[in-house]
Scaffold this active site. Sequence first.
Site, mmCIF file in Angstrom:
data_model
loop_
_atom_site.group_PDB
_atom_site.id
_atom_site.type_symbol
_atom_site.label_atom_id
_atom_site.label_comp_id
_atom_site.label_asym_id
_atom_site.label_seq_id
_atom_site.Cartn_x
_atom_site.Cartn_y
_atom_site.Cartn_z
ATOM 1 N N HIS A 155 28.603 57.624 47.462
ATOM 2 C CA HIS A 155 29.489 58.068 46.503
ATOM 3 C C HIS A 155 30.595 57.441 46.292
ATOM 4 C CE1 HIS A 155 26.912 61.864 47.674
ATOM 5 N NE2 HIS A 155 27.087 61.267 48.997
ATOM 6 N N SER A 276 44.385 37.852 28.625
ATOM 7 C CA SER A 276 44.624 38.835 27.633
ATOM 8 C C SER A 276 45.851 37.951 26.612
ATOM 9 C CB SER A 276 45.417 39.871 28.299
ATOM 10 O OG SER A 276 46.403 40.660 27.261
ATOM 11 N N GLU A 289 31.702 42.107 32.974
ATOM 12 C CA GLU A 289 31.588 43.018 32.035
ATOM 13 C C GLU A 289 30.597 42.867 30.826
ATOM 14 O OE1 GLU A 289 36.118 45.063 32.076
ATOM 15 O OE2 GLU A 289 35.830 42.794 31.321
#
Length: 457
Positions: A155, A276, A289
């Site tokens: 979990h 970035s 990703e």
Amino acid sequence: MKLWGGRFTKETNQLVHNFNASISFDQKFYKQDIDGSIAHVAMLAKQGIISIAEKDLIMKGLSSIMEDISNGNLEIDAEHEDIHSFVEAHLIERIGDTGKKLHTGRSRNDQVALDMKLYTRDEIGEIDDLVKNLLLSIDKIMRANTETFMPGFTHLQKAQPVTIAHHFGAYFEMFKRDRSRLFDIAKRLNLSPLGSGALAGTTYPLDREYTAQLLGFDGPTLNSMDSVSDRDYLIELLSALSTIMMHLSRFSEEIIIWNSNEYRFIEIDDAFSTGSSIMPQKKNPDIAELVRGKTGRVYGSLISLLTTMKGLPLAYNKDMQEDKEFTFDAIDTVKGCLALFTGMISTIKFNKEIMASSAKNGFTNATDAADYLVNRGVPFRDAHGIVGQLVLYCIEKDIALEEMSLAEFQLISPVFDPDIYEAISLTTCVNKRNTIGAPGTEAMAQVLQLNEEYLKA
Ligand code: ARG
């Protein structure tokens, strides 16, 4: 030039030509197309359907086309409908009328079925090599980290301590299964559709066993209608590729979490990170990703092909031309992801102290405290309750189980002795778990031995 102009009195509408054409993508298997034609021609000559001299001439022409395409001297243009028409037209241009005999006893339906199988078979080999490389990287990380502790989660909550070797070992099993799926598919698809004609075979005395053998198949397919309309192997492959992507995506998700500022379990190498444009401090896990993101694209291919095939009557239908772009895209996507993912994980830096200290807190040794009591005759359910009380006590005092004094332990249960500290130490919690498949030292050594044999085989 059209292969089928004879019956027509008008030129094809240009939009129709463009809509119908597949050459922009089926040129991807020009090599397999020519290999198939070479086998077909060899068989036609062996069966006396064309002469030896004709066969030699056609083969020479085909080989020169293959060579010229490969070295960039012959450009595949959009004027032709598909790669089959392109090769045949150029053959006739190069060797004259004899070239017109190439398509004897063959249809583009069995030809394209063959080309796609040959292409798929080759690509499965390449994908398998890439999965194997990934397994080699995982194995290397496992070997170096049998004693590197980290929390295991359920979990996404800390559960019990494990090691990096054990955690990565889970992925080793997944990618091992992926390889065995690829192997099954390659085996099952390995029957040759060549010689099935348009749908009902042919009256020429073709030797289908012979072409199957020349092209490395285990034999010919047994129903000509099925042969030209079977795309099961592509659906199976897309399913196997989707599963590979699902595994890569889960792994990527963990890499992203572990690389986050909150976890800091790992650091992705600069070469596999990006920045970035606005926030100078950022170093983002874009590769992980993107791999996670591209999973949807591969699933999409599977669903698309399943949907395309649904409701198609026997035998060939042009809908089936849609199998190619999906499949090519999925194959290329998976190959790219496997290569990049392998590069990324083999350069990852593990922050071992952070991982170990995270493994230590969060009461990951609570089960072991309960097991300690069980070993001293307390029934497990009672032991569970006692340790629950210990945990509650520790939460209130903001300490770990091992930070309690013996008096505090004994206040809750007199069964505790000084050896409790040893029993709930991180090292004990991990290394004493030696059932098959567990993270303990002995169990891991056995698995690493099996993995070594598997990778050698
Ligand atoms: N480009 C076609 C395909 O990919 C080749 C087969 C064409 N057959 C036909 N009967 N039009 O499926």
